[in-house]
Design a protein around this motif. Structure first.
Motif, PDB file in Angstrom:
ATOM      1  N   GLN A 214       0.822  -1.213   0.000  1.00 30.49           N
ATOM      2  CA  GLN A 214       0.000   0.000   0.000  1.00 30.49           C
ATOM      3  C   GLN A 214       0.854   1.261   0.000  1.00 30.49           C
ATOM      4  OE1 GLN A 214      -3.058   0.670  -0.495  1.00 30.49           O
ATOM      5  NE2 GLN A 214      -3.083   2.807   0.122  1.00 30.49           N
ATOM      6  N   LEU A 215       2.027   1.203   0.645  1.00 30.73           N
ATOM      7  CA  LEU A 215       2.900   2.377   0.708  1.00 30.73           C
ATOM      8  C   LEU A 215       3.347   2.827  -0.681  1.00 30.73           C
ATOM      9  CD1 LEU A 215       5.131   1.861   3.863  1.00 30.73           C
ATOM     10  CD2 LEU A 215       3.738   3.847   3.336  1.00 30.73           C
ATOM     11  N   PHE A 216       3.547   1.872  -1.597  1.00 29.88           N
ATOM     12  CA  PHE A 216       3.909   2.252  -2.964  1.00 29.88           C
ATOM     13  C   PHE A 216       2.839   3.160  -3.559  1.00 29.88           C
ATOM     14  CE2 PHE A 216       6.511  -1.719  -2.904  1.00 29.88           C
ATOM     15  CZ  PHE A 216       7.722  -1.155  -3.271  1.00 29.88           C
ATOM     16  N   PHE A 217       1.571   2.748  -3.400  1.00 33.85           N
ATOM     17  CA  PHE A 217       0.450   3.553  -3.907  1.00 33.85           C
ATOM     18  C   PHE A 217       0.389   4.884  -3.166  1.00 33.85           C
ATOM     19  CE2 PHE A 217      -0.873  -0.847  -4.649  1.00 33.85           C
ATOM     20  CZ  PHE A 217      -1.334  -0.798  -5.951  1.00 33.85           C
ATOM     21  N   SER A 218       0.447   4.800  -1.854  1.00 38.68           N
ATOM     22  CA  SER A 218       0.207   5.972  -1.025  1.00 38.68           C
ATOM     23  C   SER A 218       1.243   7.073  -1.231  1.00 38.68           C
ATOM     24  CB  SER A 218       0.176   5.585   0.460  1.00 38.68           C
ATOM     25  OG  SER A 218      -1.052   4.991   0.789  1.00 38.68           O
ATOM     26  N   LEU A 219       2.523   6.694  -1.271  1.00 37.01           N
ATOM     27  CA  LEU A 219       3.582   7.706  -1.332  1.00 37.01           C
ATOM     28  C   LEU A 219       4.080   7.974  -2.744  1.00 37.01           C
ATOM     29  CD1 LEU A 219       5.671   6.706   1.830  1.00 37.01           C
ATOM     30  CD2 LEU A 219       4.035   8.573   1.603  1.00 37.01           C
ATOM     31  N   SER A 220       3.517   7.274  -3.732  1.00 40.04           N
ATOM     32  CA  SER A 220       3.927   7.451  -5.136  1.00 40.04           C
ATOM     33  C   SER A 220       5.416   7.197  -5.347  1.00 40.04           C
ATOM     34  CB  SER A 220       3.578   8.866  -5.632  1.00 40.04           C
ATOM     35  OG  SER A 220       2.201   9.047  -5.693  1.00 40.04           O
ATOM     36  N   VAL A 221       5.957   6.212  -4.625  1.00 38.32           N
ATOM     37  CA  VAL A 221       7.374   5.877  -4.794  1.00 38.32           C
ATOM     38  C   VAL A 221       7.526   4.731  -5.784  1.00 38.32           C
ATOM     39  CG1 VAL A 221       8.130   6.719  -2.540  1.00 38.32           C
ATOM     40  CG2 VAL A 221       7.297   4.371  -2.742  1.00 38.32           C
ATOM     41  N   ALA A 222       8.727   4.583  -6.323  1.00 36.12           N
ATOM     42  CA  ALA A 222       9.087   3.512  -7.262  1.00 36.12           C
ATOM     43  C   ALA A 222       8.340   3.607  -8.585  1.00 36.12           C
ATOM     44  CB  ALA A 222       8.884   2.132  -6.629  1.00 36.12           C
ATOM     45  N   MET A 223       7.827   4.792  -8.904  1.00 35.15           N
ATOM     46  CA  MET A 223       7.187   4.976 -10.211  1.00 35.15           C
ATOM     47  C   MET A 223       7.676   6.254 -10.889  1.00 35.15           C
ATOM     48  SD  MET A 223       3.262   5.873  -8.987  1.00 35.15           S
ATOM     49  CE  MET A 223       3.022   4.539  -7.845  1.00 35.15           C
ATOM     50  N   GLY A 224       8.808   6.777 -10.408  1.00 41.60           N
ATOM     51  CA  GLY A 224       9.450   7.920 -11.048  1.00 41.60           C
ATOM     52  C   GLY A 224       8.863   9.276 -10.719  1.00 41.60           C
ATOM     53  N   ILE A 225       7.706   9.295 -10.072  1.00 47.16           N
ATOM     54  CA  ILE A 225       7.008  10.560  -9.825  1.00 47.16           C
ATOM     55  C   ILE A 225       7.801  11.472  -8.894  1.00 47.16           C
ATOM     56  CG2 ILE A 225       4.973  11.575  -8.715  1.00 47.16           C
ATOM     57  CD1 ILE A 225       3.391   9.130  -9.796  1.00 47.16           C
ATOM     58  N   MET A 226       8.259  10.921  -7.772  1.00 41.95           N
ATOM     59  CA  MET A 226       8.954  11.754  -6.795  1.00 41.95           C
ATOM     60  C   MET A 226      10.328  12.210  -7.291  1.00 41.95           C
ATOM     61  SD  MET A 226       6.934  12.485  -4.479  1.00 41.95           S
ATOM     62  CE  MET A 226       5.300  11.987  -3.971  1.00 41.95           C
ATOM     63  N   ILE A 227      10.938  11.444  -8.202  1.00 43.58           N
ATOM     64  CA  ILE A 227      12.179  11.905  -8.828  1.00 43.58           C
ATOM     65  C   ILE A 227      11.876  13.111  -9.713  1.00 43.58           C
ATOM     66  CG2 ILE A 227      14.002  11.317 -10.490  1.00 43.58           C
ATOM     67  CD1 ILE A 227      13.929   8.469  -9.428  1.00 43.58           C
ATOM     68  N   ALA A 228      10.802  13.023 -10.497  1.00 37.65           N
ATOM     69  CA  ALA A 228      10.402  14.137 -11.371  1.00 37.65           C
ATOM     70  C   ALA A 228      10.086  15.379 -10.546  1.00 37.65           C
ATOM     71  CB  ALA A 228       9.196  13.737 -12.213  1.00 37.65           C
ATOM     72  N   TYR A 229       9.293  15.218  -9.476  1.00 39.86           N
ATOM     73  CA  TYR A 229       8.949  16.366  -8.635  1.00 39.86           C
ATOM     74  C   TYR A 229      10.178  16.884  -7.878  1.00 39.86           C
ATOM     75  CZ  TYR A 229       3.875  16.231  -9.371  1.00 39.86           C
ATOM     76  OH  TYR A 229       2.617  16.319  -9.922  1.00 39.86           O
ATOM     77  N   GLY A 230      11.047  15.968  -7.473  1.00 33.05           N
ATOM     78  CA  GLY A 230      12.281  16.367  -6.788  1.00 33.05           C
ATOM     79  C   GLY A 230      13.169  17.226  -7.665  1.00 33.05           C
ATOM     80  N   SER A 231      13.127  16.972  -8.984  1.00 33.29           N
ATOM     81  CA  SER A 231      13.980  17.738  -9.905  1.00 33.29           C
ATOM     82  C   SER A 231      13.556  19.201 -10.003  1.00 33.29           C
ATOM     83  CB  SER A 231      13.958  17.095 -11.301  1.00 33.29           C
ATOM     84  OG  SER A 231      12.694  17.263 -11.928  1.00 33.29           O
ATOM     85  N   TYR A 232      12.318  19.491  -9.564  1.00 30.02           N
ATOM     86  CA  TYR A 232      11.826  20.872  -9.608  1.00 30.02           C
ATOM     87  C   TYR A 232      12.043  21.623  -8.287  1.00 30.02           C
ATOM     88  CZ  TYR A 232       9.306  18.997 -13.660  1.00 30.02           C
ATOM     89  OH  TYR A 232       8.985  18.391 -14.847  1.00 30.02           O
ATOM     90  N   VAL A 233      12.530  20.908  -7.271  1.00 28.25           N
ATOM     91  CA  VAL A 233      12.711  21.523  -5.951  1.00 28.25           C
ATOM     92  C   VAL A 233      13.929  22.437  -5.965  1.00 28.25           C
ATOM     93  CG1 VAL A 233      13.154  21.081  -3.490  1.00 28.25           C
ATOM     94  CG2 VAL A 233      11.623  19.578  -4.782  1.00 28.25           C
ATOM     95  N   ARG A 234      13.782  23.623  -5.419  1.00 30.89           N
ATOM     96  CA  ARG A 234      14.898  24.572  -5.363  1.00 30.89           C
ATOM     97  C   ARG A 234      16.032  24.035  -4.486  1.00 30.89           C
ATOM     98  NH1 ARG A 234      10.782  27.760  -3.749  1.00 30.89           N
ATOM     99  NH2 ARG A 234      11.834  28.040  -1.739  1.00 30.89           N
ATOM    100  N   ASP A 235      17.257  24.444  -4.798  1.00 31.61           N
ATOM    101  CA  ASP A 235      18.420  23.979  -4.037  1.00 31.61           C
ATOM    102  C   ASP A 235      18.435  24.508  -2.610  1.00 31.61           C
ATOM    103  OD1 ASP A 235      19.657  22.333  -5.916  1.00 31.61           O
ATOM    104  OD2 ASP A 235      20.572  24.026  -6.946  1.00 31.61           O
ATOM    105  N   ASP A 236      17.738  25.618  -2.356  1.00 39.52           N
ATOM    106  CA  ASP A 236      17.733  26.179  -0.994  1.00 39.52           C
ATOM    107  C   ASP A 236      16.533  25.689  -0.172  1.00 39.52           C
ATOM    108  OD1 ASP A 236      15.764  27.479  -2.386  1.00 39.52           O
ATOM    109  OD2 ASP A 236      16.313  29.505  -1.721  1.00 39.52           O
TER     110      ASP A 236
END
Length: 450
Positions: A214-236
Motif C-alpha cells: 500500500q505504501l507504494f500507492f500511497s507515497l507514489s514511490v518507485a514509479m518515477g514521480i517523486m524523482i520528477a517532482y524532486g527535480s523541480y525543488v529549489r536547491d535552498d
C-alpha cells in the motif's frame, strides 16, 4: 502540495480502508504507520534527493547518478506509462458517479448491475475516460508553476476539507435493521482497535506485506514521480521538512479515508459489507450506503465523488508529469510535444482498457492467484512487478554502489539536520531490500508460504 496531491490518490480511498478492514483494523494501522516512518520515508527521501541532485526526470536521473544504470531509469519511466491509461479509465468511472449524484440519479447508481452495465458499455466509458484525460493533459500543458502547482494549491485544501467533513459525518450515523442497531462509532472502533483474533505468523506477514504494498500507492514511490517532482525543488529548499509534510499529509488522508468509509459501510451493511475492495467498494458498496442514508445520501455521495475526483486528478497529473518530464529530458522535446505524445499513448491505452470489459473481454489467472483482464494485467505488471524491481534497484544503487553519502549530502546541503539518518542507512542498505525481495517473490507467486 503537488507532491502530497500525487501521494493522495485512489489507493488511499479504495485500497487503504479495505486492507485495514481485512487485516485486523488497528493492527494494520500500527504496522502501516511504522512502515510509513521507516520504509516509506527511506524510499521517499531517496527519490526526491535523486531528483533534486540530478535535476533530471526518472528516465535520465539514474544514469546521471551512475553510468550504466540507465535500464533502471527506463523501468521507472515505464511504470507511469503503463499506469496512466487505466488510471484515466478509473477516473472516467469517478466522473460518471459524480455526475450521477450531482444530477440526483444516485438512487439508480446504487441498483444491482448499474456498475457492470456501465463499464461493459462500448461508448460511454471511453467518452468519460477522454474527458478525464483531457483535464489532466490541460494541467500538464500549462506547466509546473501555472499548471501543477496552481491546481494543487486549489484542489488539495478543498480535498482535505471534504475528507474531514465526510469523516465526521460518517461517525454520527446509525442504522437499524433485523439484526439490531449499528452506529458509525462502532465501525470506527472496529477500524482503530487492533484485532489479534486468529492471528498467526503467516497472517502477520500478510498484514506486513499488504501495508508495504500500500505504501507504494500511497507515497507514489518507485514509479518515477517523486524523482520528477524532486527535480523541480529549489536547491535552498528544506528537503527534510518537505518530506515530513508529504508523509504526514498522505498518512492523515489515508487514515481519514478509512474513517469516512469503514464506519459508513459497517453501519448500513454490517461486517460483511466491509469485505468489498477496489472498484466494488467504491462503485457498488458505497452507492448502496449513500442510498440507505435517504436524501442526505445524495448530497454526501456528491461530495464524496467530488473528493475522489480531486484525488484522482492530482495523482493522474503526477503520473503524466513523470512521463512528460522524461521525454523532455531524454529527447529534448518541448513540453507541448511531450504532453501531446503522452496524451496519445494514454488515449490509445485507455480505449484498449475500456474494450477489455466488452469486445476484448477475457479472464486469466495471474501468478499471484488473482483473476484478471486487461486493466488487472496492466496493474499487476506495473505495481506488483516493476515497482518492487525499481525500489530494489534504487536501494542497491544508492545503498551499495554509489553509497548513501550522495543522498545524505543532498539532504543536508542547506544546513538542515537529517533527523533519521541512522534509521535511513539501516533501512536503505539492509531491511528495505530484504522486505522488497519478499514482496516481489510473493507477487510473482514464487513465495507461497507467506
Amino acid at each position: 502540495m503537488a507532491a502530497a496531491g500525487s501521494a493522495v490518490g485512489l489507493g488511499n480511498i479504495w485500497r487503504f480502508p479495505y486492507l485495514a478492514a481485512k487485516d485486523g483494523g488497528g493492527l494494520y494501522l500500527v504496522i502501516y504507520l511504522i512502515l510509513a516512518i521507516t520504509f516509506g520515508f527511506t524510499l521517499l527521501t531517496t527519490e526526491i534527493a535523486i531528483g533534486r541532485k540530478t535535476k533530471q526526470s526518472p528516465l535520465t536521473a539514474y544514469s546521471k547518478i551512475k553510468q550504466g544504470w540507465g535500464l533502471l531509469g527506463m523501468i521507472a519511466c515505464l511504470v507511469p506509462v503503463i499506469i496512466m491509461p487505466y488510471y484515466c479509465v478509473i477516473g472516467g468511472w469517478v466522473v460518471k458517479y459524480f455526475i450521477a449524484f450531482l444530477t440526483g440519479d444516485g438512487g439508480n447508481a446504487a441498483a444491482d448491475g448499474y456498475f457492470t452495465d456501465f463499464i461493459s458499455g462500448e461508448i460511454q466509458p471511453i467518452v468519460l475516460m477522454m474527458i478525464f484525460l483531457f483535464i489532466v493533459a490541460f494541467i500538464i500543458f500549462r506547466g509546473v508553476n501555472n499548471g501543477i502547482e496552481s491546481s494543487s494549491k486549489i484542489i488539495m485544501p478543498i480535498l482535505l476539507l471534504l475528507v474531514i467533513g465526510i469523516a465526521i459525518f460518517s461517525l454520527t450515523i446509525h442504522y437499524t435493521d433485523d439484526t439490531g442497531t449499528r452506529t458509525g462509532m462502532e465501525g470506527f472502533f472496529i477500524y482503530i482497535v487492533p484485532s489479534f483474533k486468529g492471528m498467526t505468523v503467516k497472517g502477520f506477514f500478510t498484514v506486513l506485506l499488504d501495508a508495504m504494498g500500500q505504501l507504494f500507492f500511497s507515497l507514489s514511490v518507485a514509479m518515477g514521480i517523486m524523482i520528477a517532482y524532486g527535480s523541480y525543488v529549489r536547491d535552498d529548499a528544506n528537503l527534510v521538512k518537505s518530506i515530513n509534510q508529504i508523509e504526514i499529509f498522505d498518512t492523515a488522508v489515508a487514515f481519514l479515508a478509512g474513517v469516512m468509509i469503514i464506519p459508513a459501510v459497517y453501519t448500513f451493511m454490517g461486517k460483511e459489507g466491509m469485505a468489498a475492495s477496489g472498484p466494488s467498494l467504491m462503485f457498488i458498496s458505497l452507492p448502496k450506503v449513500f442510498a440507505a442514508m435517504g436524501k442526505a445520501g445524495t448530497v454526501i455521495g456528491c461530495l464524496f465523488f467530488a473528493m475522489v475526483l480531486f484525488a484522482a486528478l492530482t495523482s493522474a497529473v503526477s503520473v503524466m508529469e513523470a512521463v512528460v518530464s522524461s521525454l523532455m529530458d531524454k529527447f529534448h522535446m518541448s513540453r507541448i510535444k511531450a504532453a501531446t505524445l503522452e496524451t496519445i499513448i494514454a488515449l490509445a491505452g485507455g480505449i484498449l482498457v475500456c474494450l477489455g470489459y466488452n469486445r476484448l473481454y477475457f479472464d486469466i489467472t495471474l501468478p499471484n492467484g488473482a483473476h484478471a483482464q486487461i486493466l488487472d494485467i496492466m496493474d499487476y505488471i506495473s505495481n506488483n512487478c516493476f515497482m518492487p524491481l525499481v525500489a530494489i534497484g534504487t536501494c542497491i544503487l544508492i545503498g551499495w554502489v554509489v553509497k548513501p553519502k550522495i543522498i545524505i549530502d543532498e539532504v543536508e546541503k542547506t544546513g538542515c539536520k537529517f533527523g533519521r539518518k541512522k534509521l535511513y542507512l539501516i533501512m536503505l542498505q539492509y531491511i528495505a531490500p530484504v522486505l522488497l525481495v519478499i514482496l516481489l517473490l510473493k507477487s510473482l507467486g514464487i513465495l507461497t508460504i507467506i
